[in-house]
Design a protein around this motif. Structure first.
Motif, PDB file in Angstrom:
ATOM      1  N   THR A  13       0.832  -1.213   0.000  1.00 17.75           N
ATOM      2  CA  THR A  13       0.000   0.000   0.000  1.00 17.75           C
ATOM      3  C   THR A  13       0.864   1.261   0.000  1.00 17.75           C
ATOM      4  OG1 THR A  13      -1.666  -1.205   1.283  1.00 17.75           O
ATOM      5  CG2 THR A  13      -1.920   1.182   1.171  1.00 17.75           C
ATOM      6  N   GLU A  32      10.383   3.210   6.391  1.00 19.31           N
ATOM      7  CA  GLU A  32      10.157   1.771   6.541  1.00 19.31           C
ATOM      8  C   GLU A  32      11.043   1.256   7.663  1.00 19.31           C
ATOM      9  OE1 GLU A  32       8.251  -0.845   5.431  1.00 19.31           O
ATOM     10  OE2 GLU A  32       9.576  -2.038   6.712  1.00 19.31           O
ATOM     11  N   GLY A  45      -3.377 -12.582  -5.371  1.00 16.09           N
ATOM     12  CA  GLY A  45      -4.426 -12.537  -6.395  1.00 16.09           C
ATOM     13  C   GLY A  45      -5.007 -11.141  -6.511  1.00 16.09           C
ATOM     14  N   ARG A  96       4.338 -12.099  -5.479  1.00 17.27           N
ATOM     15  CA  ARG A  96       4.398 -10.952  -4.557  1.00 17.27           C
ATOM     16  C   ARG A  96       5.727 -10.237  -4.562  1.00 17.27           C
ATOM     17  NH1 ARG A  96       0.755 -11.088   0.334  1.00 17.27           N
ATOM     18  NH2 ARG A  96       1.666  -9.203   1.124  1.00 17.27           N
ATOM     19  N   ARG A 171       0.521 -22.336   3.925  1.00 14.12           N
ATOM     20  CA  ARG A 171       0.801 -22.242   2.483  1.00 14.12           C
ATOM     21  C   ARG A 171       2.011 -23.089   2.148  1.00 14.12           C
ATOM     22  NH1 ARG A 171      -0.365 -16.551  -0.062  1.00 14.12           N
ATOM     23  NH2 ARG A 171      -2.490 -16.630   0.613  1.00 14.12           N
ATOM     24  N   ASP A 274      -3.806  -2.473   5.085  1.00 17.82           N
ATOM     25  CA  ASP A 274      -4.080  -3.337   6.241  1.00 17.82           C
ATOM     26  C   ASP A 274      -4.181  -2.554   7.541  1.00 17.82           C
ATOM     27  OD1 ASP A 274      -4.191  -5.613   4.729  1.00 17.82           O
ATOM     28  OD2 ASP A 274      -2.669  -6.713   5.870  1.00 17.82           O
ATOM     29  N   GLY A 286      -7.155  -8.276   0.318  1.00 22.33           N
ATOM     30  CA  GLY A 286      -6.502  -7.270   1.161  1.00 22.33           C
ATOM     31  C   GLY A 286      -5.578  -6.342   0.397  1.00 22.33           C
ATOM     32  N   ALA A 287      -4.672  -6.902  -0.388  1.00 27.03           N
ATOM     33  CA  ALA A 287      -3.702  -6.062  -1.093  1.00 27.03           C
ATOM     34  C   ALA A 287      -4.416  -5.199  -2.132  1.00 27.03           C
ATOM     35  CB  ALA A 287      -2.652  -6.932  -1.756  1.00 27.03           C
TER      36      ALA A 287
HETATM   37  C1  LIG Z   1      -1.125 -15.457   4.138  1.00 27.48           C
HETATM   38  C2  LIG Z   1      -1.699 -14.252   3.416  1.00 27.48           C
HETATM   39  C3  LIG Z   1      -2.184 -14.347   2.102  1.00 27.48           C
HETATM   40  C4  LIG Z   1      -2.710 -13.233   1.419  1.00 27.48           C
HETATM   41  N1  LIG Z   1      -3.174 -13.350   0.120  1.00 27.48           N
HETATM   42  C5  LIG Z   1      -3.683 -12.269  -0.516  1.00 27.48           C
HETATM   43  C6  LIG Z   1      -4.152 -12.328  -1.875  1.00 27.48           C
HETATM   44  O1  LIG Z   1      -4.093 -13.365  -2.533  1.00 27.48           O
HETATM   45  N2  LIG Z   1      -4.681 -11.203  -2.447  1.00 27.48           N
HETATM   46  C7  LIG Z   1      -4.740 -10.025  -1.770  1.00 27.48           C
HETATM   47  O2  LIG Z   1      -5.225  -9.012  -2.325  1.00 27.48           O
HETATM   48  N3  LIG Z   1      -4.304  -9.931  -0.488  1.00 27.48           N
HETATM   49  C8  LIG Z   1      -3.773 -11.023   0.143  1.00 27.48           C
HETATM   50  N4  LIG Z   1      -3.320 -10.922   1.419  1.00 27.48           N
HETATM   51  C9  LIG Z   1      -3.406  -9.655   2.100  1.00 27.48           C
HETATM   52  C10 LIG Z   1      -2.239  -8.796   1.732  1.00 27.48           C
HETATM   53  O3  LIG Z   1      -1.030  -9.495   1.918  1.00 27.48           O
HETATM   54  C11 LIG Z   1      -2.246  -7.560   2.588  1.00 27.48           C
HETATM   55  O4  LIG Z   1      -3.533  -6.997   2.568  1.00 27.48           O
HETATM   56  C12 LIG Z   1      -1.249  -6.533   2.070  1.00 27.48           C
HETATM   57  O5  LIG Z   1       0.051  -7.062   2.009  1.00 27.48           O
HETATM   58  C13 LIG Z   1      -1.261  -5.319   2.971  1.00 27.48           C
HETATM   59  O6  LIG Z   1      -0.302  -4.420   2.514  1.00 27.48           O
HETATM   60  P1  LIG Z   1       0.045  -3.161   3.396  1.00 27.48           P
HETATM   61  O7  LIG Z   1       1.116  -2.456   2.650  1.00 27.48           O
HETATM   62  O8  LIG Z   1      -1.197  -2.420   3.740  1.00 27.48           O
HETATM   63  O9  LIG Z   1       0.615  -3.752   4.746  1.00 27.48           O
HETATM   64  P2  LIG Z   1       1.963  -4.609   4.969  1.00 27.48           P
HETATM   65  O10 LIG Z   1       2.237  -5.488   3.829  1.00 27.48           O
HETATM   66  O11 LIG Z   1       1.860  -5.230   6.312  1.00 27.48           O
HETATM   67  O12 LIG Z   1       3.117  -3.515   4.982  1.00 27.48           O
HETATM   68  C14 LIG Z   1       3.313  -2.673   6.089  1.00 27.48           C
HETATM   69  C15 LIG Z   1       4.729  -2.137   6.035  1.00 27.48           C
HETATM   70  O13 LIG Z   1       4.902  -1.177   7.069  1.00 27.48           O
HETATM   71  C16 LIG Z   1       6.100  -1.436   7.764  1.00 27.48           C
HETATM   72  N5  LIG Z   1       5.934  -0.909   9.127  1.00 27.48           N
HETATM   73  C17 LIG Z   1       5.134  -1.409  10.098  1.00 27.48           C
HETATM   74  N6  LIG Z   1       5.208  -0.641  11.193  1.00 27.48           N
HETATM   75  C18 LIG Z   1       6.067   0.365  10.903  1.00 27.48           C
HETATM   76  C19 LIG Z   1       6.548   1.479  11.635  1.00 27.48           C
HETATM   77  N7  LIG Z   1       6.132   1.719  12.905  1.00 27.48           N
HETATM   78  N8  LIG Z   1       7.426   2.310  11.035  1.00 27.48           N
HETATM   79  C20 LIG Z   1       7.865   2.074   9.761  1.00 27.48           C
HETATM   80  N9  LIG Z   1       7.438   1.022   9.023  1.00 27.48           N
HETATM   81  C21 LIG Z   1       6.538   0.187   9.585  1.00 27.48           C
HETATM   82  C22 LIG Z   1       6.259  -2.943   7.704  1.00 27.48           C
HETATM   83  O14 LIG Z   1       7.602  -3.343   7.909  1.00 27.48           O
HETATM   84  C23 LIG Z   1       5.778  -3.220   6.283  1.00 27.48           C
HETATM   85  O15 LIG Z   1       6.809  -3.100   5.330  1.00 27.48           O
HETATM   86  C24 LIG Z   1      -2.784 -12.016   2.093  1.00 27.48           C
HETATM   87  C25 LIG Z   1      -2.309 -11.895   3.429  1.00 27.48           C
HETATM   88  C26 LIG Z   1      -1.763 -13.016   4.080  1.00 27.48           C
HETATM   89  C27 LIG Z   1      -1.266 -12.875   5.526  1.00 27.48           C
END
Ligand SMILES: Cc1cc2nc3c(=O)[nH]c(=O)nc-3n(C[C@H](O)[C@H](O)[C@H](O)COP(=O)(O)OP(=O)(O)OC[C@H]3O[C@@H](n4cnc5c(N)ncnc54)[C@H](O)[C@@H]3O)c2cc1C
Length: 363
Positions: A13, A32, A45, A96, A171, A274, A286-287
């Motif tokens: 995101t 980060e 997906g 991914r 997985r 997330d 989610g992604a």
């Molecule tokens: C097993 C599994 C399977 C999934 N399969 C799918 C799928 O098929 N399709 C789909 O759409 N979604 C899927 N998802 C969901 C998807 O992975 C998440 O919704 C998505 O990765 C969220 O992205 P994000 O960037 O919001 O959060 P995150 O990927 O959690 O990224 C957050 C980032 O912030 C950083 N961070 C955290 N706290 C701090 C801080 N205090 N200071 C600085 N940096 C920080 C972390 O290190 C990380 O890099 C799946 C999730 C899981 C667990």
């Protein structure tokens, strides 16, 4: 327009939002916590609307993400081996790690790694942030894209903490044993649900088992032992069973959690991805929902004559109802899978209404 924007977190995101803002002429700072940005090469997906969001963000290079789109998804009743439901519109499964690296490429110069915010003060017309490397800077807006345990959500918006959904996930990955395979399949088994996806242009197969029950349930079991839960599998699930029984592929177990968040925005601070709407993974949204957040935020934060607080308030008003619907829906599907093996009931009724009374007699 020269808004100074801080994005906390360089996950999918945060990087997507940074890309969208950069393409619209803004250079946000992304912090980060991890020293190096990497992602494991599991499948992710994305459906049509998520790809549209990536287009809106100006994110290209999809041909390098190893995408694979199955013809359809067959949903078996795991106890009878009968296909009871067919999903015609499969998402494209991407790798991914390729996706993450591609997002990073365009904005690497905006990212500071190994840094976390340690304090945040909203002064009304700006937000002052102190970082754990001792720096202190002012921003026009702070967007927490810091994932399910979001510091921004807990510190600036009052929580809540994420909670376990009642489903764990295992997985595993292996080379695709049958290049003729063009379908994805799911088998519902009551206390466990089995599925696989094809990825890396169809050369690899990613198996998933959703394990319904308390945290860490059946964590000690091997894939071969878990395969025994599905004695009646048929068709394309047979090669998957073979992999589970005879090989020892790399695997990953996680307790799936979610966070239902009432407050996404306070004045100049917001959360997205997330951090705002972590959801169960059974419908894999989610992604993609994070990309939709990023596309809308990039538009609103660069709309001429729209100041930051109303831009962020509009983001919450427009995205929260839909994201929360998805959370309810995916949680409902997950719960329905845990109480019935009937795919028809799981996928065609309102999943939240399926109860144990709907369970067909055992065969
Ligand atoms: C097993 C599994 C399977 C999934 N399969 C799918 C799928 O098929 N399709 C789909 O759409 N979604 C899927 N998802 C969901 C998807 O992975 C998440 O919704 C998505 O990765 C969220 O992205 P994000 O960037 O919001 O959060 P995150 O990927 O959690 O990224 C957050 C980032 O912030 C950083 N961070 C955290 N706290 C701090 C801080 N205090 N200071 C600085 N940096 C920080 C972390 O290190 C990380 O890099 C799946 C999730 C899981 C667990």
């Amino acid at each position: 327009m020269s808004h100074r924007i801080l994005i906390v977190g360089a996950g999918l995101t945060g990087l997507a939002l940074a890309s969208g803002l950069h393409r619209r002429g803004l250079d946000p700072l992304v912090v980060e916590q991890a020293p190096i940005i990497t992602e494991a090469g599991w499948a992710i997906g994305l459906s049509k609307r998520h790809l549209v969001a990536l287009d809106r963000l100006g994110i290209t290079g999809r041909e390098r993400w190893g995408g694979y789109k199955s013809d359809r998804t067959l949903v078996f009743d795991g106890r009878t081996g009968v296909v009871e439901h067919v999903l015609e519109d499969s998402p494209v499964m991407f790798n991914r790690s390729n996706l993450q690296l591609s997002l990073l490429e365009g904005v690497a110069g905006l990212v500071r790694t190994g840094v976390r915010p340690s304090a945040l003060t909203d002064h009304g017309d700006s937000v002052e942030v102190e970082f754990d490397d001792g720096r202190r800077e002012r921003f026009d807006a702070v967007i927490g894209c810091d994932g399910i345990n979001s510091w921004t959500r807990l510190q600036a918006l009052g929580g809540p903490e994420a909670t376990y959904t009642g489903t764990a996930e295992l997985r595993f990955q292996a080379p695709n044993p049958d290049p003729g395979l063009t379908v994805t399949a799911v088998a519902t088994g009551g206390d466990a649900t089995l599925a696989y996806f094809l990825m890396d242009e169809g050369t690899k197969l990613q198996g998933i088992m959703f394990l319904h029950g308390p945290e860490n349930n059946r964590r000690e079991l091997t894939l071969a032992q878990l395969a025994d839960r599905f004695p009646a599998v048929a068709g394309p699930l047979i090669p998957l069973m073979e992999i589970m029984r005879t090989t020892n592929p790399p695997s990953f177990y996680t307790n799936v959690r979610q966070a239902v968040v009432d407050t996404w925005v306070r004045n100049r601070v917001a959360i997205a991805g997330d951090a705002a709407h972590a959801m169960t993974t059974v419908v894999g949204q989610g992604a993609g929902a994070g990309f939709e957040d990023a596309a809308l935020l990039a538009d609103l934060l660069t709309t001429p004559h729209l100041s930051i607080p109303p831009a962020l308030a509009s983001f919450e008003a427009l995205r929260k109802p839909e994201a929360q619907f998805l959370q309810r829906y995916s949680h409902g599907i997950s719960k329905a899978m845990s109480v019935t093996t009937s795919p028809r009931k799981i996928f065609t009724s309102d999943p939240g209404t399926v109860s144990r009374a709907d369970e067909p007699a055992a065969v």
